[in-house]
Motif scaffolding. Structure first.
Motif, PDB file in Angstrom:
ATOM      1  N   UNK A  85       7.190  80.691  13.571  1.00 18.81           N
ATOM      2  CA  UNK A  85       6.377  81.122  14.477  1.00 18.81           C
ATOM      3  C   UNK A  85       6.072  82.911  14.121  1.00 18.81           C
ATOM      4  N   UNK A  86       7.053  83.835  13.891  1.00 13.24           N
ATOM      5  CA  UNK A  86       7.370  84.888  13.956  1.00 13.24           C
ATOM      6  C   UNK A  86       7.799  85.790  13.162  1.00 13.24           C
ATOM      7  N   UNK A  87       8.263  85.121  12.055  1.00  6.64           N
ATOM      8  CA  UNK A  87       9.120  86.206  11.078  1.00  6.64           C
ATOM      9  C   UNK A  87       8.651  85.480   9.678  1.00  6.64           C
ATOM     10  N   UNK A  88       9.235  86.519   9.352  1.00  5.02           N
ATOM     11  CA  UNK A  88       8.598  86.185   7.589  1.00  5.02           C
ATOM     12  C   UNK A  88       9.779  84.959   7.025  1.00  5.02           C
ATOM     13  N   UNK A  89       9.288  83.753   6.133  1.00  4.77           N
ATOM     14  CA  UNK A  89      10.396  82.786   6.202  1.00  4.77           C
ATOM     15  C   UNK A  89      10.481  82.790   4.047  1.00  4.77           C
ATOM     16  N   UNK A  90      11.962  82.978   3.531  1.00  7.95           N
ATOM     17  CA  UNK A  90      11.885  83.202   2.324  1.00  7.95           C
ATOM     18  C   UNK A  90      12.720  81.896   1.674  1.00  7.95           C
ATOM     19  N   UNK A  91      12.668  81.406   0.628  1.00 12.43           N
ATOM     20  CA  UNK A  91      12.343  80.515  -0.340  1.00 12.43           C
ATOM     21  C   UNK A  91      13.148  80.441  -1.676  1.00 12.43           C
ATOM     22  N   UNK A  92      13.745  79.723  -2.292  1.00 16.30           N
ATOM     23  CA  UNK A  92      14.131  80.006  -3.665  1.00 16.30           C
ATOM     24  C   UNK A  92      12.830  77.938  -4.113  1.00 16.30           C
ATOM     25  N   UNK A  93      12.018  78.566  -5.284  1.00 14.53           N
ATOM     26  CA  UNK A  93      11.440  77.753  -5.761  1.00 14.53           C
ATOM     27  C   UNK A  93      11.752  77.196  -7.714  1.00 14.53           C
TER      28      UNK A  93
END
Length: 255
Positions: A85-93
């Motif tokens: 709820x506070x950070x930038x979330x990084x994912x690989x797609x």
């Protein structure tokens, strides 16, 4: 152009090669003999990317928690929730061709801003609904981003493939998973797969608001929203309009 323009919804889509070549703020790439190591700032970024093979070899994110995050107690859950709820979330797609995901067209690093008011609201609601629906036992919840990715792909087909004929990609790994393990002695719902949950994150990727706001349009929209909530008039609005209206309310009364 390999990177989508940052939208006011807080979502970015970047080709893996571009991400490694020009890492965003808070990231740095260390080139190794067998590949590369991507360092990130855990204070601002929550990386949920498993090791993978890229054009320069094996790519490792040392600070990554992986796509499937395991939590063993309330403290770990609370810490994870705070990060979401506070950070930038990084994912690989991966954008794939064919119904069986037979061929990977391109891989992207997708990031969403967990502190964005719209995304934060959806995340809080989804997490609260999950907890209230499992009654304290172990559970698994998938947080899915397929819908905004499909809309992004429809507008950026030239980035995904160079073919003249448009290809509608099938997205692989378009979600991440939280797994909570309780200390219940007989956790039958979890054992039999009854405690699996899923919710979607919807982001508006259309840049329908200029960087420099038009004051007359802004004020007119403020008046319409105030009238709407005062009950003086009834306005028919789409989901896109509602998201836009919520952002204006946030910018007006909170920021």
């Amino acid at each position: 152009m390999s990177t989508s323009k940052p939208s006011h919804s807080g979502m970015r889509v970047t080709e893996v090669e571009e991400f490694l070549r020009n890492p965003p703020d808070g990231f740095s790439v260390e080139v190794l003999c067998s590949g590369c190591r991507v360092h990130s700032d855990p204070e601002n970024s929550l990386v949920l990317i498993d090791d993978f093979d890229s054009c320069i070899g094996k790519t490792v994110f040392p600070k990554s928690l992986g796509r499937k995050v395991k939590m063993q107690n309330l403290w770990e859950y609370t810490s994870m929730r705070k990060s979401l709820l506070s950070k930038r979330i990084h994912l690989l797609m991966s954008a794939c061709e064919g119904t069986n995901e037979a061929r990977v067209l391109k891989q992207f690093v997708v990031s969403i801003d967990g502190n964005d008011p719209i995304i934060k609201w959806q995340m809080e609601r989804g997490l609260d609904w999950t907890i209230s629906s499992v009654w304290g036992e172990s559970y698994r919840v998938d947080i899915d981003l397929t819908e905004p990715l499909e809309r992004w792909a429809a507008k950026n087909n030239h980035i995904i493939t160079d073919k003249l004929i448009k290809v509608q990609p099938v997205w692989r790994d378009a979600s991440f998973t939280l797994k909570y393990y309780s200390d219940a002695l007989f956790d039958f719902p979890h054992w039999f797969g009854f405690s699996k949950r899923k919710f979607n994150i919807v982001c508006n990727l259309v840049k329908d608001r200029p960087t420099s706001w038009d004051c007359s349009n802004y004020n007119r929209c403020r008046v319409q929203i105030l009238l709407l909530f005062s009950g003086w008039t009834r306005l028919r609005r789409t989901d896109k309009d509602i998201l836009y209206a919520m952002q204006i309310i946030y910018a007006t009364f909170v920021s």
